[in-house]
Design a protein around this motif. Structure first.
Motif, mmCIF file in Angstrom:
data_model
loop_
_atom_site.group_PDB
_atom_site.id
_atom_site.type_symbol
_atom_site.label_atom_id
_atom_site.label_comp_id
_atom_site.label_asym_id
_atom_site.label_seq_id
_atom_site.Cartn_x
_atom_site.Cartn_y
_atom_site.Cartn_z
ATOM 1 N N SER A 213 127.789 105.393 69.989
ATOM 2 C CA SER A 213 127.256 106.695 69.578
ATOM 3 C C SER A 213 127.265 106.787 68.060
ATOM 4 O O SER A 213 128.091 106.176 67.393
ATOM 5 C CB SER A 213 128.086 107.823 70.189
ATOM 6 O OG SER A 213 129.468 107.602 69.991
ATOM 7 N N ALA A 214 126.333 107.555 67.521
ATOM 8 C CA ALA A 214 126.151 107.630 66.074
ATOM 9 C C ALA A 214 126.937 108.760 65.429
ATOM 10 O O ALA A 214 127.449 108.622 64.325
ATOM 11 C CB ALA A 214 124.664 107.789 65.748
ATOM 12 N N GLY A 215 127.014 109.903 66.090
ATOM 13 C CA GLY A 215 127.702 111.053 65.522
ATOM 14 C C GLY A 215 126.725 112.125 65.066
ATOM 15 O O GLY A 215 125.540 111.845 64.830
ATOM 16 N N PRO A 216 127.186 113.364 64.931
ATOM 17 C CA PRO A 216 126.317 114.494 64.568
ATOM 18 C C PRO A 216 125.514 114.287 63.287
ATOM 19 O O PRO A 216 124.323 114.591 63.233
ATOM 20 C CB PRO A 216 127.313 115.648 64.407
ATOM 21 C CG PRO A 216 128.460 115.275 65.281
ATOM 22 C CD PRO A 216 128.577 113.793 65.196
ATOM 23 N N CYS A 217 126.152 113.768 62.238
ATOM 24 C CA CYS A 217 125.462 113.630 60.957
ATOM 25 C C CYS A 217 124.314 112.626 61.004
ATOM 26 O O CYS A 217 123.381 112.701 60.199
ATOM 27 C CB CYS A 217 126.448 113.253 59.852
ATOM 28 S SG CYS A 217 127.356 111.716 60.154
ATOM 29 N N PHE A 218 124.361 111.697 61.939
ATOM 30 C CA PHE A 218 123.330 110.671 62.042
ATOM 31 C C PHE A 218 122.396 110.886 63.242
ATOM 32 O O PHE A 218 121.537 110.038 63.499
ATOM 33 C CB PHE A 218 123.976 109.282 62.162
ATOM 34 C CG PHE A 218 124.865 108.913 61.005
ATOM 35 C CD1 PHE A 218 124.375 108.833 59.719
ATOM 36 C CD2 PHE A 218 126.219 108.648 61.208
ATOM 37 C CE1 PHE A 218 125.191 108.500 58.652
ATOM 38 C CE2 PHE A 218 127.046 108.306 60.159
ATOM 39 C CZ PHE A 218 126.542 108.230 58.870
ATOM 40 N N TYR A 219 122.561 111.986 63.955
ATOM 41 C CA TYR A 219 121.831 112.162 65.218
ATOM 42 C C TYR A 219 120.314 112.083 65.025
ATOM 43 O O TYR A 219 119.632 111.296 65.705
ATOM 44 C CB TYR A 219 122.206 113.487 65.874
ATOM 45 C CG TYR A 219 121.589 113.664 67.240
ATOM 46 C CD1 TYR A 219 122.269 113.258 68.385
ATOM 47 C CD2 TYR A 219 120.320 114.205 67.397
ATOM 48 C CE1 TYR A 219 121.703 113.388 69.647
ATOM 49 C CE2 TYR A 219 119.740 114.342 68.650
ATOM 50 C CZ TYR A 219 120.433 113.934 69.765
ATOM 51 O OH TYR A 219 119.861 114.068 71.009
ATOM 52 N N SER A 220 119.780 112.882 64.130
ATOM 53 C CA SER A 220 118.325 112.911 63.922
ATOM 54 C C SER A 220 117.802 111.564 63.434
ATOM 55 O O SER A 220 116.735 111.106 63.855
ATOM 56 C CB SER A 220 117.954 114.006 62.914
ATOM 57 O OG SER A 220 118.275 115.277 63.419
ATOM 58 N N LEU A 221 118.557 110.920 62.554
ATOM 59 C CA LEU A 221 118.144 109.630 62.006
ATOM 60 C C LEU A 221 118.194 108.529 63.062
ATOM 61 O O LEU A 221 117.309 107.674 63.126
ATOM 62 C CB LEU A 221 119.046 109.258 60.820
ATOM 63 C CG LEU A 221 118.973 110.179 59.598
ATOM 64 C CD1 LEU A 221 120.123 109.885 58.644
ATOM 65 C CD2 LEU A 221 117.637 110.025 58.898
ATOM 66 N N ALA A 222 119.231 108.556 63.900
ATOM 67 C CA ALA A 222 119.419 107.498 64.896
ATOM 68 C C ALA A 222 118.437 107.613 66.061
ATOM 69 O O ALA A 222 117.990 106.598 66.604
ATOM 70 C CB ALA A 222 120.853 107.527 65.425
ATOM 71 N N TYR A 223 118.095 108.843 66.437
ATOM 72 C CA TYR A 223 117.259 109.044 67.619
ATOM 73 C C TYR A 223 115.819 109.424 67.271
ATOM 74 O O TYR A 223 114.976 109.518 68.164
ATOM 75 C CB TYR A 223 117.883 110.103 68.530
ATOM 76 C CG TYR A 223 119.153 109.622 69.185
ATOM 77 C CD1 TYR A 223 119.135 108.985 70.429
ATOM 78 C CD2 TYR A 223 120.381 109.774 68.552
ATOM 79 C CE1 TYR A 223 120.300 108.530 71.019
ATOM 80 C CE2 TYR A 223 121.556 109.319 69.135
ATOM 81 C CZ TYR A 223 121.511 108.700 70.370
ATOM 82 O OH TYR A 223 122.667 108.239 70.957
ATOM 83 N N GLY A 224 115.554 109.642 65.978
ATOM 84 C CA GLY A 224 114.192 109.921 65.550
ATOM 85 C C GLY A 224 113.631 111.236 66.050
ATOM 86 O O GLY A 224 112.414 111.381 66.215
ATOM 87 N N VAL A 225 114.496 112.198 66.301
ATOM 88 C CA VAL A 225 114.053 113.517 66.777
ATOM 89 C C VAL A 225 114.799 114.594 65.989
ATOM 90 O O VAL A 225 115.822 114.322 65.366
ATOM 91 C CB VAL A 225 114.333 113.707 68.287
ATOM 92 C CG1 VAL A 225 113.519 112.725 69.111
ATOM 93 C CG2 VAL A 225 115.828 113.558 68.599
ATOM 94 N N GLU A 226 114.277 115.796 66.042
ATOM 95 C CA GLU A 226 114.953 116.920 65.405
ATOM 96 C C GLU A 226 116.215 117.232 66.194
ATOM 97 O O GLU A 226 116.144 117.667 67.343
ATOM 98 C CB GLU A 226 114.031 118.141 65.366
ATOM 99 C CG GLU A 226 114.575 119.310 64.587
ATOM 100 C CD GLU A 226 114.596 119.067 63.079
ATOM 101 O OE1 GLU A 226 115.321 119.799 62.383
ATOM 102 O OE2 GLU A 226 113.908 118.135 62.602
ATOM 103 N N GLY A 227 117.361 117.017 65.616
ATOM 104 C CA GLY A 227 118.616 117.162 66.340
ATOM 105 C C GLY A 227 119.191 118.558 66.250
ATOM 106 O O GLY A 227 118.732 119.391 65.459
ATOM 107 N N PRO A 228 120.220 118.826 67.029
ATOM 108 C CA PRO A 228 120.860 120.148 67.034
ATOM 109 C C PRO A 228 121.824 120.372 65.877
ATOM 110 O O PRO A 228 122.511 121.395 65.842
ATOM 111 C CB PRO A 228 121.602 120.149 68.380
ATOM 112 C CG PRO A 228 121.906 118.715 68.638
ATOM 113 C CD PRO A 228 120.775 117.934 68.044
#
Length: 349
Positions: A213-228
């Motif tokens: 898992s990447a973690g909250p700070c990297f969520y959008s960058l890792a999954y390529g979507v607008e994260g929460p």
């Protein structure tokens, strides 16, 4: 000659289990290196850092010891100081073992960092969406970071939490060195160091691979979507800008470090401290181990250590490094390791 050789190997024999852990870690990395092309095999990654750390610790502790003797108004501080100074020479076999054990620990750290850096190549990030759901379930639909930012709402509070989070590196170094030198208390020393090493291998590598898992700070960058966590990152950036404008001694240093880690991941640059992994949190794991170790020796100091551990758990969420689940799993795994090692070492001794 026989006596000298036997004397030299006595401490090493006592710590044989610790050396076996280092050998196991190397074997583990070798297996991954053979099976995965992108694994880097560099066992000397922390060599220079450990040498610098040991030399710095020696000189700083010497200075503080001499100042302490002066403050105590010892009649002959220099004589007492020199008496302490020759202890490493007098007990040369323990000094030799300390050096060799430091090499073993630096190898385990090198294995940890090399494997952590390669986690996304072995097991691509996949667990973050489930961790978000689990966090929301635990806190009845409220993201835990909103709770921490409600309680610690000011920029200065965030900056102070970040400061406590950053000095973690120095605290675990002091913790490790102190127990490595604590040879008169062999049982607790063995339990602490063995648990320490196993936490880095089991929690830091094996569990991190399993729960990639990447973690909250990297969520959008890792999954390529607008994260929460867009709102959380915006709040942290606003607070950081405020602290910088005010000339505060604190800032949200986590933001620059997060940028550095992501750039090293994108550009495939490995090195000390590199790698992205959320679950379990090693910050939480280590502070939990420190707290339970100190509490077992001194309850008053142990309570302070647990308070610091609680602040690290809060900081891991507050600064967008981790999900709440990362800390919970880290605590459960660390306690399991601690009590398993206690049972093992007590039975053997």
């Amino acid at each position: 000659m026989k006596f000298i050789i036997k004397s030299a190997f006595t401490p090493i024999q006592r710590d044989l289990m610790l050396y076996m852990i280092a050998l196991t870690a190397v074997s583990y990395q070798l297996i991954l290196y053979i099976n995965f092309e992108k694994i880097n095999l560099d066992l000397s990654l922390y060599r220079n850092s450990f040498i610098f750390g040991l030399i710095s610790t020696f000189f700083l502790s010497s200075i503080f010891m001499y100042l302490y003797l002066i403050i105590k108004k010892e009649r002959r501080p220099l004589k007492i100081y020199l008496g302490y100074s020759i202890i490493p020479i007098k007990h040369w076999n323990e000094s030799l073992n300390f050096i060799l054990l430091s090499v073993a620990v630096s190898i385990i750290f090198s294995v940890y960092t090399s494997v952590k850096y390669s986690i996304p190549d072995i097991v691509p990030f996949y667990l973050d969406p489930y961790l978000i759901e689990f966090d929301n379930f635990l806190f009845f639909g409220t993201p835990p970071w909103k709770i921490t930012h409600y309680i610690f709402s000011t920029p200065i509070a965030t900056g102070f939490i970040n400061f406590l989070y950053n000095i973690w590196f120095f605290i675990i170094w002091i913790f490790l060195i102190s127990f490595m030198c604590c040879v008169k208390h062999s049982q607790i020393r063995k339990q602490v160091i063995l648990s320490f090493l196993l936490c880095w291998i089991i929690n830091g590598n094996l569990a991190a691979l399993l729960f990639s898992s990447a973690g909250p700070c990297f969520y959008s960058l890792a999954y390529g979507v607008e994260g929460p966590y867009t709102e959380l990152m915006a709040i942290l950036n606003q607070q950081n800008s405020f602290l910088l404008e005010q000339g505060s001694v604190f800032s949200v240093w986590a933001l620059s470090l997060q940028d550095l880690l992501w750039q090293s991941y994108v550009n495939r640059v490995d090195g000390i401290g590199k790698g992205i992994s959320a679950l379990p949190s090693m910050h939480v794991s280590m502070t939990c181990l420190i707290a339970i170790s100190i509490y077992s020796l001194n309850k008053k100091w142990g309570i302070l250590a647990w308070i610091y551990a609680l602040l690290i758990i809060i900081g891991s969420i507050h600064l967008a490094w981790h999900y709440a689940a990362d800390g919970i799993v880290a605590i459960l795994l660390t306690l399991t390791i601690w009590f398993s090692v206690k049972k093992l070492t007590t039975r053997k001794d």
